[in-house]
Design a protein around this motif. Sequence first.
Motif, PDB file in Angstrom:
ATOM      1  N   ASN A 227       0.799  -1.168  -0.022  1.00 30.04           N
ATOM      2  CA  ASN A 227      -0.047  -0.027   0.095  1.00 30.04           C
ATOM      3  C   ASN A 227       0.812   1.211   0.024  1.00 30.04           C
ATOM      4  O   ASN A 227       0.515   2.455  -0.571  1.00 30.04           O
ATOM      5  CB  ASN A 227      -0.888  -0.042   1.263  1.00 30.04           C
ATOM      6  N   ASP A 228       2.142   1.072   0.669  1.00 28.80           N
ATOM      7  CA  ASP A 228       2.877   2.350   0.683  1.00 28.80           C
ATOM      8  C   ASP A 228       4.376   1.907   1.062  1.00 28.80           C
ATOM      9  O   ASP A 228       4.683   0.590   1.283  1.00 28.80           O
ATOM     10  CB  ASP A 228       2.389   3.529   1.692  1.00 28.80           C
ATOM     11  N   GLN A 229       5.279   2.945   0.975  1.00 29.78           N
ATOM     12  CA  GLN A 229       6.521   2.686   1.363  1.00 29.78           C
ATOM     13  C   GLN A 229       6.947   2.002   2.649  1.00 29.78           C
ATOM     14  O   GLN A 229       7.842   1.163   2.612  1.00 29.78           O
ATOM     15  CB  GLN A 229       7.552   3.808   0.876  1.00 29.78           C
ATOM     16  N   SER A 230       6.240   2.661   3.580  1.00 32.46           N
ATOM     17  CA  SER A 230       6.277   2.174   4.990  1.00 32.46           C
ATOM     18  C   SER A 230       5.987   0.657   4.889  1.00 32.46           C
ATOM     19  O   SER A 230       6.873  -0.166   5.849  1.00 32.46           O
ATOM     20  CB  SER A 230       5.447   2.859   5.940  1.00 32.46           C
ATOM     21  N   ALA A 231       5.156   0.161   4.482  1.00 27.31           N
ATOM     22  CA  ALA A 231       4.536  -1.346   4.439  1.00 27.31           C
ATOM     23  C   ALA A 231       5.670  -2.376   3.683  1.00 27.31           C
ATOM     24  O   ALA A 231       6.143  -3.275   4.309  1.00 27.31           O
ATOM     25  CB  ALA A 231       3.081  -1.438   3.644  1.00 27.31           C
ATOM     26  N   LEU A 232       6.313  -1.811   2.523  1.00 28.29           N
ATOM     27  CA  LEU A 232       7.332  -2.333   2.050  1.00 28.29           C
ATOM     28  C   LEU A 232       8.683  -2.434   2.994  1.00 28.29           C
ATOM     29  O   LEU A 232       9.366  -3.429   2.851  1.00 28.29           O
ATOM     30  CB  LEU A 232       7.490  -1.725   0.810  1.00 28.29           C
ATOM     31  N   THR A 233       8.815  -1.237   3.454  1.00 30.82           N
ATOM     32  CA  THR A 233       9.931  -1.233   4.327  1.00 30.82           C
ATOM     33  C   THR A 233      10.000  -2.254   5.368  1.00 30.82           C
ATOM     34  O   THR A 233      11.070  -2.742   5.647  1.00 30.82           O
ATOM     35  CB  THR A 233      10.245   0.138   4.820  1.00 30.82           C
ATOM     36  N   HIS A 234       9.003  -2.273   6.123  1.00 33.48           N
ATOM     37  CA  HIS A 234       8.699  -3.149   7.321  1.00 33.48           C
ATOM     38  C   HIS A 234       8.963  -4.474   6.677  1.00 33.48           C
ATOM     39  O   HIS A 234       9.746  -5.336   7.634  1.00 33.48           O
ATOM     40  CB  HIS A 234       7.343  -2.936   7.956  1.00 33.48           C
ATOM     41  N   ALA A 235       8.085  -4.736   5.832  1.00 35.29           N
ATOM     42  CA  ALA A 235       8.386  -6.490   5.327  1.00 35.29           C
ATOM     43  C   ALA A 235       9.710  -6.866   4.790  1.00 35.29           C
ATOM     44  O   ALA A 235      10.033  -7.870   4.882  1.00 35.29           O
ATOM     45  CB  ALA A 235       7.320  -6.499   4.141  1.00 35.29           C
ATOM     46  N   PHE A 236      10.221  -5.847   4.087  1.00 33.31           N
ATOM     47  CA  PHE A 236      11.780  -6.041   3.551  1.00 33.31           C
ATOM     48  C   PHE A 236      12.609  -6.285   4.686  1.00 33.31           C
ATOM     49  O   PHE A 236      13.532  -6.978   4.589  1.00 33.31           O
ATOM     50  CB  PHE A 236      12.133  -4.911   2.549  1.00 33.31           C
ATOM     51  N   ARG A 237      12.510  -5.434   5.592  1.00 39.05           N
ATOM     52  CA  ARG A 237      13.713  -5.567   6.807  1.00 39.05           C
ATOM     53  C   ARG A 237      13.458  -6.862   7.549  1.00 39.05           C
ATOM     54  O   ARG A 237      14.337  -7.520   7.895  1.00 39.05           O
ATOM     55  CB  ARG A 237      13.426  -4.495   7.604  1.00 39.05           C
TER      56      ARG A 237
END
Length: 257
Positions: A227-237
């Motif tokens: 949905n947004d950059q924050s969601a990607l960052t959390h899952a990616f980390r």
Amino acid sequence: MSTPILELREYRPTDSTDTHDFHQVVIGLSGRMSLSLDGQATQHGRVGARNGAVIPAGVRHGYRGDGPNRQIVLDVPAAIAHATGTSRAFAREAFFALDAGLLALVHRVSASVDSGRPLDADDPVVREWLAALAPRLAPARHASRTVRLDVSQVDARLQSDLATPLDTATLAREAGMSVRHFHDCFVAMTGETPHRHLMRLRLARAASLLLGEDAPLADIALDVGFNDQSALTHAFRQHYGLTPAAWRRARSARSAN
């Protein structure tokens, strides 16, 4: 081969095939491997940390490690299967999911194998292993009816549009299965749920996009279904141990060197 062999193995990232005159059970401990079973009905799946595969004697199979992996492998002579009353468990090739009991046993077996002590036909570890696996491997089990699921086709359908992927109900309908049966089959053949599998595909695509272009992280997030950059960052980390920005910098620095 007259005695069972129970050991930890790592499969190399090269395509290989084999056929042997003993039964074999492969269960994932860490990482993943691709496996094709060319028996009564050809099956293509993956062995990960929550599933395994049974390969009866005489069944040709192809395999390849998908990066670093550790698998618990039990080689069982037909005579030992007969002596332990588990021959029926090796009646056909199949993938199967691990339940809580088997997952706990996997770690106990791993510790025993790591100790390096030799095993023989009467070893309690082998007996316990076969006794626990037999109900899961028996032809009557629900997981034995997974042969109609084409995992590679499901992969292709999901990869075609990660931003707006098909839901499980649609994938199940296309496979001619109920949602529950599709879910059970998918876990048995891949070691992960459809949702977890989709998440891994999204993150792998994001990692690829981070290497190949300088697109903003917000755009990459939307391209792969977050949905947004924050969601990607959390899952990616959580998956890679680094934020997307840090991962991109690290890979760029490595390429420059």
